[in-house]
Design an enzyme around this catalytic site. Structure first.
Site, PDB file in Angstrom:
ATOM      1  N   CYS A 141     -22.775  16.914  60.900  1.00 43.30           N
ATOM      2  CA  CYS A 141     -23.324  15.943  59.859  1.00 43.30           C
ATOM      3  C   CYS A 141     -22.027  15.567  58.783  1.00 43.30           C
ATOM      4  O   CYS A 141     -21.849  14.595  58.507  1.00 43.30           O
ATOM      5  CB  CYS A 141     -24.199  16.365  58.938  1.00 43.30           C
ATOM      6  SG  CYS A 141     -24.095  18.244  58.399  1.00 43.30           S
ATOM      7  N   SER A 171     -30.243  21.072  52.307  1.00 37.87           N
ATOM      8  CA  SER A 171     -31.042  20.286  53.556  1.00 37.87           C
ATOM      9  C   SER A 171     -30.160  20.293  54.729  1.00 37.87           C
ATOM     10  O   SER A 171     -30.630  20.318  55.952  1.00 37.87           O
ATOM     11  CB  SER A 171     -31.292  19.008  53.142  1.00 37.87           C
ATOM     12  OG  SER A 171     -30.442  18.184  52.948  1.00 37.87           O
ATOM     13  N   HIS A 254     -24.512  15.255  51.642  1.00 34.03           N
ATOM     14  CA  HIS A 254     -23.386  15.791  51.646  1.00 34.03           C
ATOM     15  C   HIS A 254     -22.225  14.866  50.787  1.00 34.03           C
ATOM     16  O   HIS A 254     -22.113  13.681  51.038  1.00 34.03           O
ATOM     17  CB  HIS A 254     -22.770  16.150  52.975  1.00 34.03           C
ATOM     18  CG  HIS A 254     -23.535  17.477  53.430  1.00 34.03           C
ATOM     19  ND1 HIS A 254     -24.535  17.870  52.998  1.00 34.03           N
ATOM     20  CD2 HIS A 254     -23.283  17.684  54.751  1.00 34.03           C
ATOM     21  CE1 HIS A 254     -25.207  18.819  53.807  1.00 34.03           C
ATOM     22  NE2 HIS A 254     -24.459  18.590  54.876  1.00 34.03           N
TER      23      HIS A 254
END
Ligand SMILES: NC(=O)c1ccc[n+]([C@@H]2O[C@H](COP(=O)([O-])OP(=O)(O)OC[C@H]3O[C@@H](n4cnc5c(N)ncnc54)[C@H](OP(=O)(O)O)[C@@H]3O)[C@@H](O)[C@H]2O)c1
Length: 348
Positions: A141, A171, A254
């Site tokens: 990610c 998460s 993020h």
């Protein structure tokens, strides 16, 4: 239909059905994949999990869909399989399922550095998928969010080095970490003791170095993934990448502080903004007067990676600094995976 997924499976005509499976559908990423697929009548969906979630249901097209217990034979009949569980499960199922001619998009880190498996961010290197490839890896990610901000800058000049510090949400470590952040925050506000069981340190009102093991180089697993995956996706084994990954008490999305050093180019801030604005999947949020820059609350639930704080590096005439935020459950995972499937199956 949300505009950012409007093309996904959008051009299938008539009654054509695509048999799709999501493995790990109850998890943080799996739920997002199911949510993205829900809007497309053409998808004939099955969802799988372990004994823990088998028999429970997920919302699906105004009703429910039951999570089935995964067995090896369950996956081979599906045209398209999203693996959103664990690396161990991917190593057991992904290659075999792909060997039947099905497309498998794997969200785990299991195959990312396999030279025979393409590692794909569609806006950047979709062409790395060759005819006949059936197993495709979805990048980490942080790597996706980083490269959505950095790759457009290659239009301006060659990139020599990237320095990145991450501010990673709960998460990113899955649903249980989100629960732990919520429960520990509540306990802290009520003055109660809380013993963390998912993450290694107190999470409420704290931050800590990313919870992956550190190797002899002093870099942790998340950081070494960013280095290796950046080089693979950009097809540049020489590019310097120096990451520092930090877990912060944010539920979702993020953030990354990024400095990009060019080979022999002095970046112009406006040119940087221009190439970022022109890049699909990036939204420039760079309002100096209003002190409004990318924030996780504004990136959450969004398809675009937000990029701002664009400024020359006063210590290096060849470098530019930026701040980026992206919903790592969407573009950092589920959306990127569905976008790969969309283009692979020729639906958009
Ligand atoms: N979270 C992110 O931001 C993110 C981003 C990029 C990539 N990823 C990767 O995506 C994958 C999923 O991450 P996540 O954050 O969604 O994790 P998660 O919330 O912990 O969910 C894990 C899922 O895997 C399923 N699962 C575990 N063991 C299983 C088994 N033996 N058989 C069938 N299902 C099993 C779980 O189902 P049960 O509940 O039934 O056990 C659950 O649905 C991981 O590989 C992760 O590294 C995550």
């Amino acid at each position: 239909m949300s505009p950012w997924v409007r093309t996904i499976f959008g051009k299938i005509e008539g009654e054509v059905k695509v048999s799709v499976a999501v493995v790990g559908a109850s998890g943080a990423v799996g739920r997002e994949v199911v949510g993205l697929l829900e809007r497309y009548d053409q998808v004939d969906l099955r969802v799988f999990g372990s004994e823990r979630s088998a028999g429970t249901t997920l919302p699906w097209r105004g009703g429910d869909i039951a999570i089935e217990l995964l067995t090896e034979s369950d996956l081979s009949a599906n045209n398209l399989v999203f693996m959103t569980a664990t690396s161990e499960l991917s190593s057991l199922f992904a290659r075999k399922t792909a060997s039947f001619g099905n497309y498998v998009i794997d969200n785990s880190s299991c195959f990312r550095m396999d030279p025979n498996v393409p590692l794909v961010i569609p806006e950047i290197n979709f062409e790395s998928i060759k005819t006949g490839d059936r197993l495709i890896a979805n990048p980490n990610c942080c790597t996706i969010i980083l490269l959505m901000a950095v790759a457009p800058l290659r239009k301006l000049g060659g990139i020599k080095r990237i320095i990145v510090s991450t501010y990673q949400s709960a998460s990113g470590a899955g649903r249980e970490a989100m629960d732990e952040l919520e429960q520990s925050t509540k306990a802290a506000l009520e003055g109660k003791e809380f013993e963390p069981t998912v993450l290694p340190h107190p999470y409420a009102f704290n931050l800590f170095s990313h919870n992956t093991p550190i190797d002899d180089s002093g870099y942790n697993g998340e950081e070494t993934k960013i280095i290796a995956e950046t080089r693979k996706i950009l097809s540049d084994s020489e590019i310097g990448v120096n990451p520092t990954c930090i877990r912060v008490p944010i539920l979702r999305a993020h953030s990354e502080s990024i400095t990009v050093e060019f080979e022999d180019f002095a970046p112009d801030e406006e040119a940087v903004r221009r190439v970022l604005r022109d890049f699909p999947g990036v939204r420039v949020v760079d309002d100096r007067d209003g002190n409004h820059f990318p924030m996780p609350v504004e990136a959450s639930g969004q398809a675009d990676v937000l990029v701002g704080r664009i400024r020359r590096d006063p210590s290096n005439p060849r470098a530019v600094s930026m701040f980026a935020c992206g919903d790592q459950l969407l573009k950092g995972a589920a959306l990127n995976a569905v976008q790969i499937a969309d283009r692979l199956l020729g639906f958009s």
